[in-house]
Design an enzyme around this catalytic site. Structure first.
Site, mmCIF file in Angstrom:
data_model
loop_
_atom_site.group_PDB
_atom_site.id
_atom_site.type_symbol
_atom_site.label_atom_id
_atom_site.label_comp_id
_atom_site.label_asym_id
_atom_site.label_seq_id
_atom_site.Cartn_x
_atom_site.Cartn_y
_atom_site.Cartn_z
ATOM 1 N N LYS A 9 -39.549 87.709 -17.073
ATOM 2 C CA LYS A 9 -39.050 86.780 -16.060
ATOM 3 C C LYS A 9 -38.913 87.472 -14.692
ATOM 4 O O LYS A 9 -39.014 88.708 -14.604
ATOM 5 C CB LYS A 9 -37.707 86.219 -16.536
ATOM 6 N N TYR A 49 -40.322 74.347 -19.565
ATOM 7 C CA TYR A 49 -38.969 74.232 -20.139
ATOM 8 C C TYR A 49 -38.556 72.775 -20.375
ATOM 9 O O TYR A 49 -37.352 72.493 -20.410
ATOM 10 C CB TYR A 49 -37.954 74.900 -19.207
ATOM 11 N N PHE A 57 -27.839 73.446 -17.428
ATOM 12 C CA PHE A 57 -28.334 74.619 -16.696
ATOM 13 C C PHE A 57 -29.797 74.481 -16.264
ATOM 14 O O PHE A 57 -30.364 75.399 -15.667
ATOM 15 C CB PHE A 57 -28.162 75.897 -17.541
ATOM 16 N N ARG A 85 -38.352 87.898 -31.275
ATOM 17 C CA ARG A 85 -36.998 87.413 -30.974
ATOM 18 C C ARG A 85 -35.937 88.448 -31.358
ATOM 19 O O ARG A 85 -34.933 88.593 -30.679
ATOM 20 C CB ARG A 85 -36.758 86.050 -31.634
ATOM 21 N N THR A 91 -29.907 85.371 -26.573
ATOM 22 C CA THR A 91 -30.020 84.831 -25.207
ATOM 23 C C THR A 91 -28.926 85.401 -24.304
ATOM 24 O O THR A 91 -29.190 85.796 -23.168
ATOM 25 C CB THR A 91 -29.887 83.282 -25.247
ATOM 26 N N ASN A 112 -32.147 86.869 -18.117
ATOM 27 C CA ASN A 112 -32.178 87.636 -19.371
ATOM 28 C C ASN A 112 -33.539 88.283 -19.650
ATOM 29 O O ASN A 112 -33.920 88.480 -20.783
ATOM 30 C CB ASN A 112 -31.688 86.768 -20.537
ATOM 31 N N HIS A 115 -38.619 85.952 -22.072
ATOM 32 C CA HIS A 115 -38.655 84.731 -22.886
ATOM 33 C C HIS A 115 -39.588 84.991 -24.061
ATOM 34 O O HIS A 115 -40.579 85.693 -23.925
ATOM 35 C CB HIS A 115 -39.198 83.544 -22.076
ATOM 36 N N GLU A 126 -46.601 76.532 -25.633
ATOM 37 C CA GLU A 126 -46.353 77.455 -24.510
ATOM 38 C C GLU A 126 -47.601 78.274 -24.170
ATOM 39 O O GLU A 126 -47.891 78.507 -22.997
ATOM 40 C CB GLU A 126 -45.177 78.371 -24.862
HETATM 41 P P1 CMP Z 1 -35.296 81.375 -22.756
HETATM 42 O O1 CMP Z 1 -35.466 82.117 -24.033
HETATM 43 O O2 CMP Z 1 -36.346 81.549 -21.729
HETATM 44 O O3 CMP Z 1 -35.112 79.817 -23.064
HETATM 45 C C1 CMP Z 1 -34.354 78.946 -22.265
HETATM 46 C C2 CMP Z 1 -33.630 79.670 -21.181
HETATM 47 O O4 CMP Z 1 -32.567 78.949 -20.611
HETATM 48 C C3 CMP Z 1 -32.971 80.917 -21.744
HETATM 49 O O5 CMP Z 1 -33.916 81.874 -22.098
HETATM 50 C C4 CMP Z 1 -32.051 81.294 -20.626
HETATM 51 O O6 CMP Z 1 -32.706 81.958 -19.558
HETATM 52 C C5 CMP Z 1 -31.614 79.898 -20.155
HETATM 53 N N1 CMP Z 1 -30.313 79.547 -20.743
HETATM 54 C C6 CMP Z 1 -30.045 79.250 -22.018
HETATM 55 N N2 CMP Z 1 -28.731 78.944 -22.174
HETATM 56 C C7 CMP Z 1 -28.183 79.046 -20.945
HETATM 57 C C8 CMP Z 1 -26.878 78.839 -20.439
HETATM 58 N N3 CMP Z 1 -25.863 78.469 -21.254
HETATM 59 N N4 CMP Z 1 -26.672 79.026 -19.133
HETATM 60 C C9 CMP Z 1 -27.695 79.367 -18.316
HETATM 61 N N5 CMP Z 1 -28.963 79.586 -18.731
HETATM 62 C C10 CMP Z 1 -29.201 79.427 -20.031
#
Ligand code: CMP
Length: 137
Positions: A9, A49, A57, A85, A91, A112, A115, A126
């Site tokens: 990311k 997404y 969010f 994963r 996450t 984070n 992905h 995806e």
């Molecule tokens: P990802 O694995 O890319 O899938 C969805 C993304 O949404 C996740 O990683 C985070 O970057 C984001 N995400 C998931 N939960 C939250 C949350 N509670 N608050 C903010 N961002 C979130």
């Protein structure tokens, strides 16, 4: 053999972690079957997404995903979806197992670093969102 879509990311790219993350994947024995660097448009990020569209969010997640370029990869290997994963960690970096990518480098649930697809069905969607067949080796 299984394939998964991995994204480094914008925070991972900005922090200079492209090489570190790729090293983690290659050390785990994943084959990098495709790779490109790309600045996502809002519509590309929203389409990617779409399953999270109703989440509170969602807007901030899209804002974040277009702040800078990302690195898109197709990873290949046995059980690569679940193994990736595990290697990424939870996450929320506060809940991520020690030594995982997110425990080492992630700042928050949103920022984070990486992905990874969560199922065979989402991996197929995806991968097709970002790569055509001839771009996958
Ligand atoms: P990802 O694995 O890319 O899938 C969805 C993304 O949404 C996740 O990683 C985070 O970057 C984001 N995400 C998931 N939960 C939250 C949350 N509670 N608050 C903010 N961002 C979130």
């Amino acid at each position: 053999m299984q394939r998964t879509l991995s994204i480094i990311k914008p925070d991972g790219v900005a922090k200079g972690l492209i090489g570190e993350v790729i090293k983690v994947f290659e050390s785990a024995g994943f084959k990098i079957a495709a790779m490109k660097m790309k600045q996502l448009s809002r519509s590309e990020a929203e389409g990617f997404y779409y399953v999270h569209m109703e989440r509170p969010f969602f807007g901030e997640l899209i804002d974040f995903m277009v702040t800078g370029p990302v690195v898109l990869m197709v990873l290949e290997g046995e059980d690569v979806i679940s193994r990736n994963r595990e290697i990424m960690g939870a996450t929320d970096p506060a809940e991520a197992r020690e030594g995982t990518i997110r425990a080492r480098w992630a700042e928050s649930k949103q920022n984070n670093i990486v992905h990874g697809s969560d199922s065979e069905e989402s991996a197929a969607f995806e991968i097709a969102h970002f790569f055509s067949g001839i771009e996958i080796f």
